[in-house]
Scaffold this motif. Structure first.
Motif, short mmCIF file in Angstrom:
data_model
loop_
_atom_site.label_atom_id
_atom_site.label_comp_id
_atom_site.label_asym_id
_atom_site.label_seq_id
_atom_site.Cartn_x
_atom_site.Cartn_y
_atom_site.Cartn_z
N LEU A 134 40.33 -2.42 105.43
CA LEU A 134 40.25 -1.60 104.23
C LEU A 134 40.09 -0.13 104.61
CD1 LEU A 134 37.76 -3.72 102.07
CD2 LEU A 134 40.27 -3.76 102.00
N CYS A 135 40.91 0.72 104.03
CA CYS A 135 40.79 2.17 104.17
C CYS A 135 40.39 2.70 102.79
CB CYS A 135 42.12 2.76 104.62
SG CYS A 135 42.10 4.55 104.83
N PRO A 136 39.08 2.93 102.54
CA PRO A 136 38.61 3.21 101.18
C PRO A 136 38.69 4.68 100.79
CG PRO A 136 36.75 3.02 102.63
CD PRO A 136 37.98 2.80 103.49
N ASN A 137 39.67 5.38 101.30
CA ASN A 137 39.88 6.79 100.98
C ASN A 137 41.33 7.12 101.27
OD1 ASN A 137 39.64 6.61 103.83
ND2 ASN A 137 37.49 7.22 103.71
N ALA A 138 41.67 8.39 101.35
CA ALA A 138 43.03 8.75 101.74
C ALA A 138 43.31 8.22 103.14
CB ALA A 138 43.22 10.26 101.68
N TYR A 139 44.57 7.95 103.43
CA TYR A 139 44.94 7.36 104.72
C TYR A 139 44.51 8.29 105.84
CZ TYR A 139 47.82 4.90 108.17
OH TYR A 139 48.26 4.19 109.26
N ASN A 140 43.71 7.75 106.79
CA ASN A 140 43.07 8.64 107.77
C ASN A 140 43.45 8.37 109.21
OD1 ASN A 140 41.67 6.25 108.29
ND2 ASN A 140 39.81 6.92 107.22
N LEU A 209 44.94 -2.00 103.89
CA LEU A 209 45.03 -1.67 102.47
C LEU A 209 44.32 -0.34 102.21
CD1 LEU A 209 44.39 -5.18 100.86
CD2 LEU A 209 46.56 -4.12 101.58
N VAL A 210 45.08 0.62 101.72
CA VAL A 210 44.56 1.97 101.45
C VAL A 210 44.13 2.01 99.98
CG1 VAL A 210 45.02 4.43 101.60
CG2 VAL A 210 46.20 2.85 103.15
N LEU A 211 42.82 2.18 99.77
CA LEU A 211 42.26 2.09 98.42
C LEU A 211 42.28 3.45 97.73
CD1 LEU A 211 39.19 -0.25 99.17
CD2 LEU A 211 41.55 -0.88 98.63
N VAL A 226 50.92 -1.37 106.34
CA VAL A 226 50.07 -0.53 105.50
C VAL A 226 50.56 -0.57 104.05
CG1 VAL A 226 49.24 1.81 105.07
CG2 VAL A 226 49.45 0.96 107.42
N ARG A 227 49.63 -0.71 103.12
CA ARG A 227 49.94 -0.69 101.68
C ARG A 227 48.95 0.20 100.94
NH1 ARG A 227 53.15 -3.39 104.03
NH2 ARG A 227 53.98 -5.45 103.51
N HIS A 228 49.44 1.12 100.13
CA HIS A 228 48.59 1.77 99.13
C HIS A 228 48.47 0.82 97.95
CE1 HIS A 228 49.30 5.51 101.39
NE2 HIS A 228 48.31 6.05 100.70
#
Length: 424
Positions: A134-140, A209-211, A226-228
């Motif tokens: 999980l990426c809980p912000n902008a893609y970093n 998953l980019v949240l 990768v999925r937004h």
């Protein structure tokens, strides 16, 4: 299916990541969470089983500073070094051991982990369990198409911009790869081969998953796994509704970090600024800051916390540090924001929102006069409200139609293999 989740208390990331747990439970899945003891009330309220970290780093209580505690850091590279050594790679073996034990005690169809917990992803790979980061912000993740994380730089334009990125990206990659020996040691302990770089661990997940909203984030060529999936806009369970002051004046809501960033002084200056304006205001200081530090006038209510959703629905302006959660909730409500970013990813978020004409940005050391003038401008110029409403409509649509749970369910069936090797 049974889903094993591994989380850390990253402050503003918690409502989004626990929101993932809530959605999995609502879909009918059995969910077990390993996490900091501070997360237990949120996780149990979401309907999942909970087990605290024992040996891996964790916050024991709300009075503890967060694991990174970057208040003494002066540059993004210093923040990155603390993140690496304290969460991402330094303790990777400890996180891997506890996740591996949990998977052995009760096998899972899929592991879902905070993307910074590389050790959790190592344990899933070693056990043959499909994983989702999980990426809980902008893609970093460092990416040639994107400015470096934490830099606050706009996207490159023209030869000078491209030259800037060509010089910066090797430095950023080397900074991240200072953590590679620790990560490879954790992998070797579980019989796994070494990696080319730290971020290859994400490539071995079934999904990343980019949240956040794709409309909000910067466009870039991303790896095929990768999925937004849109933002998760849940409020934390400890944030209760708060009534704004009575009256007909514009409503300004102030929301700063839920973790400690030495924000007392900026909150004080915001309070002074709002006291000079004909507005009503609700100022939330966050659980780590005493509300007494903010000056109070007749039109200003100061509290530690408040549920954002009902307040933002009635707000005319939001004043914030530009943490991803607070800023996305304001924009989703169609409310323009005054941003005073204090570090981490906050300047990056301002860059993204400014592209849509939805925010104004000031340095966190701005004077009360400058803060008051910026709030007046946001209230008087309808272009900011139009920009926020336009972006907000796209954010709400992505949140409502999110494929988040569908992607996790697919990951349980696909494992880590085929689609990550397919060209984008």
């Amino acid at each position: 299916m049974h889903v094993q989740v591994a989380l850390w208390d990253g402050g503003g990331t918690v409502p989004a990541e626990v929101g993932v747990v809530r959605r999995l439970v609502s879909r009918g899945h059995s969910v077990s969470v390993l996490g900091d003891p501070t997360l237990e009330p949120e996780v149990r309220a979401a309907g999942a089983a909970f087990q605290p970290w024992r040996q891996a780093p964790h916050r024991r209580s709300a009075a503890d500073r967060d694991l990174v505690d970057d208040t003494a850091c002066r540059t993004p590279l210093q923040v990155l070094d603390r993140l690496l050594t304290r969460v991402v790679t330094g303790p990777a073996a400890a996180y891997a051991a506890e996740v591996r034990a949990a998977l052995a005690a009760r096998p899972a169809d899929v592991l879902v982990a905070s993307g910074v917990l590389m050790g959790a992803l190592v344990a899933a790979e070693a056990s043959g369990t499909p994983s989702v980061a999980l990426c809980p912000n902008a893609y970093n993740r460092p990416t040639p198409d994107l400015p470096p994380f934490g830099s606050g730089l706009p996207p490159a334009r023209g030869p000078l911009g491209r030259a800037r990125d060509r010089s910066l990206h090797p430095l950023v990659r080397r900074a991240w790869d200072r953590g590679l020996p620790d990560l490879d040691a954790a992998r070797a302990g579980l019989g796994l081969a070494p990696l080319r770089d730290v971020w290859e661990q994400w490539d071995r997940a079934a999904r990343v998953l980019v949240l956040t909203s794709a409309a909000f984030d910067l466009p870039a060529r991303l790896p095929p796994n990768v999925r937004h999936v849109g933002p998760v806009l849940d409020d934390p369970v400890w944030a209760a509704p708060v009534e704004p002051p009575p009256g007909d004046g514009p409503l300004v809501v102030v929301g700063f970090s839920s973790t400690y960033q030495a924000q007392e002084d900026v909150l004080r200056r915001v309070g002074v600024a709002l006291g000079r304006l004909p507005v009503r205001a609700v100022v939330t200081t966050g659980p780590m800051v005493d509300p007494a530090c903010v000056p109070r006038t007749g039109g200003v209510v100061v509290v530690r916390s408040a549920a954002h959703a009902p307040l933002f629905a009635a707000a005319d302006v939001v004043v914030t540090h530009a943490g991803h959660g607070t800023l996305l909730k304001a924009l989703a409500a169609g409310v323009p924001a005054l941003c005073l970013p204090m570090g981490r990813d906050q300047r990056d978020n301002v860059v993204r929102a400014r592209r849509h004409g939805a925010v104004l940005g000031l340095r966190p050391g701005a004077s009360p006069d400058r803060i008051a003038a910026a709030v007046r401008r946001l209230l008087a110029d309808p272009r900011y409200r139009r920009g926020a409403r336009s972006l907000g409509a796209r954010i709400r649509a992505e949140a409502a139609g999110s494929p988040l749970v569908d992607e996790i369910e697919r990951s349980a069936g696909t494992g880590t293999s085929d689609d990550r090797r397919t060209p984008a």
